[in-house]
Design an enzyme around this catalytic site. Structure first.
Site, PDB file in Angstrom:
ATOM      1  N   SER A  69       0.818  -1.221   0.000  1.00 28.35           N
ATOM      2  CA  SER A  69       0.000   0.000   0.000  1.00 28.35           C
ATOM      3  C   SER A  69       0.851   1.271   0.000  1.00 28.35           C
ATOM      4  CB  SER A  69      -0.932   0.019   1.218  1.00 28.35           C
ATOM      5  OG  SER A  69      -1.657   1.228   1.253  1.00 28.35           O
ATOM      6  N   GLN A  70       0.472   2.204  -0.854  1.00 30.60           N
ATOM      7  CA  GLN A  70       1.109   3.525  -0.886  1.00 30.60           C
ATOM      8  C   GLN A  70       0.349   4.525  -0.026  1.00 30.60           C
ATOM      9  OE1 GLN A  70       3.895   4.250  -2.277  1.00 30.60           O
ATOM     10  NE2 GLN A  70       4.280   2.584  -3.704  1.00 30.60           N
TER      11      GLN A  70
ATOM     12  N   LYS B 153     -14.122  -3.851   1.718  1.00 26.66           N
ATOM     13  CA  LYS B 153     -15.040  -2.723   1.493  1.00 26.66           C
ATOM     14  C   LYS B 153     -16.501  -3.096   1.736  1.00 26.66           C
ATOM     15  CE  LYS B 153     -11.957  -0.607  -1.909  1.00 26.66           C
ATOM     16  NZ  LYS B 153     -11.818  -0.068  -3.274  1.00 26.66           N
TER      17      LYS B 153
ATOM     18  N   ALA C 237     -15.213  -3.163  -7.602  1.00 25.01           N
ATOM     19  CA  ALA C 237     -14.516  -2.023  -8.193  1.00 25.01           C
ATOM     20  C   ALA C 237     -15.409  -1.305  -9.198  1.00 25.01           C
ATOM     21  CB  ALA C 237     -13.219  -2.477  -8.867  1.00 25.01           C
TER      22      ALA C 237
ATOM     23  N   TYR D 105      -2.795  -0.399 -10.487  1.00 23.38           N
ATOM     24  CA  TYR D 105      -1.547   0.294 -10.806  1.00 23.38           C
ATOM     25  C   TYR D 105      -0.382  -0.592 -10.396  1.00 23.38           C
ATOM     26  CZ  TYR D 105      -1.137   1.308  -5.807  1.00 23.38           C
ATOM     27  OH  TYR D 105      -1.040   1.181  -4.447  1.00 23.38           O
TER      28      TYR D 105
END
Length: 278
Positions: free
Chosen positions: A17-18, A68, A134, A220
């Protein structure tokens, strides 16, 4: 001593995770004092992890795959876009301790497309690949831009048709299978499948892309995803991945928590530089 507001992202896995880097950048540039960490939370541990986070003065959470839908079920209140998507990626702990669930994915995608890449969604023919969480999270904000049409293509056709019917009140939406796309071309193609996570590609027919098309992978990576490579081979005008969406949805979450909007361009540039080095 004054306590420092605590934030985190829950996911499984989460090491890649960024989000901690992004939110620390946001905090620094806006002069906010807070902490933000990534916490690995398998689905079966979600309830316990959430309770523990709240007990230790947590002020807000992000939730990513595969949590989610679980987060959606645990909220006291929901924003309209969270209700639409039936998924929560941002939790706001309100002053009375109740939990407000939001979904910033769709607005993050639209902001990245429209503001950062000058892609016109209004009157565009748009195709979403995939009919899972998504896809669900982005349909509402996309339809708010009044496209000419929206197709949702999925391997299991009934899932695409069901999703199209669920959002039918927002405009013209058609659910179909990948084979049904033969003979069609689109202005914008959005890959919302999980195929990129395993470097795979949905079974796409030829001629979906024209010379002015924009192809966008919600995933990404440090290198081009299989979908981005396909888009380039097809001659799309713009071949993009979801790095900008990641930063823009984070900025919207940050705004919901702190009521101050950070500058996303600097953070996107930093992440682009990091992955070029990597």
């Amino acid at each position: 001593m004054m306590s420092i507001d605590r934030y985190a992202v829950f996911g499984h896995p989460i090491n890649h995770s960024q989000s901690p880097f992004i939110h620390r950048c946001f905090a620094k540039q806006t002069g906010q004092t807070l902490t933000y960490e990534a916490i690995d939370v398998p689905p079966e541990n979600f309830d316990r992890a959430l309770a523990d986070f709240l007990a230790h003065k947590g002020r807000g959470l992000n939730c990513t795959v595969p949590l989610k839908e679980l987060a959606f079920q645990k909220m006291d209140q929901l924003t309209e876009r969270a209700r639409f998507s039936k998924a929560v990626n941002t939790i706001i702990v309100q002053l009375d301790g109740t939990l407000l669930g939001d979904n910033t994915d769709g607005v993050g995608l639209v902001t990245d497309l429209v503001n950062n890449h000058q892609v016109t969604l209004h009157n565009a023919r748009i195709l979403i690949l995939g009919a899972g969480g998504a896809a669900r999270g982005i349909i509402g904000p996309i339809m708010a831009q009044l496209p000419a049409s929206l197709y949702i293509a999925n391997r299991t056709v009934s899932k695409a048709e069901k999703l199209a019917l669920e959002f039918a009140q927002t405009g013209s939406i058609i659910g179909c299978g990948f084979d049904d796309l033969a003979g069609f071309s689109f202005d914008i193609i959005l890959n919302a499948t999980s195929a990129s996570l395993s470097n795979q590609l949905p079974p796409l027919p030829d001629d979906l892309v024209h010379s002015a098309s924009c192809c966008y992978d919600l995933a990404y990576a440090n290198t081009a995803t299989a979908f981005v490579k396909w888009a380039k081979a097809q001659g799309a005008a713009q071949c993009l991945d979801g790095l900008g969406m990641l930063v823009e949805q984070a900025a919207e979450a940050f705004y919901q928590w702190r009521q101050i909007r950070p500058d996303t361009q600097k953070v996107i540039a930093q992440l682009e530089a990091k992955r070029k080095i990597g």
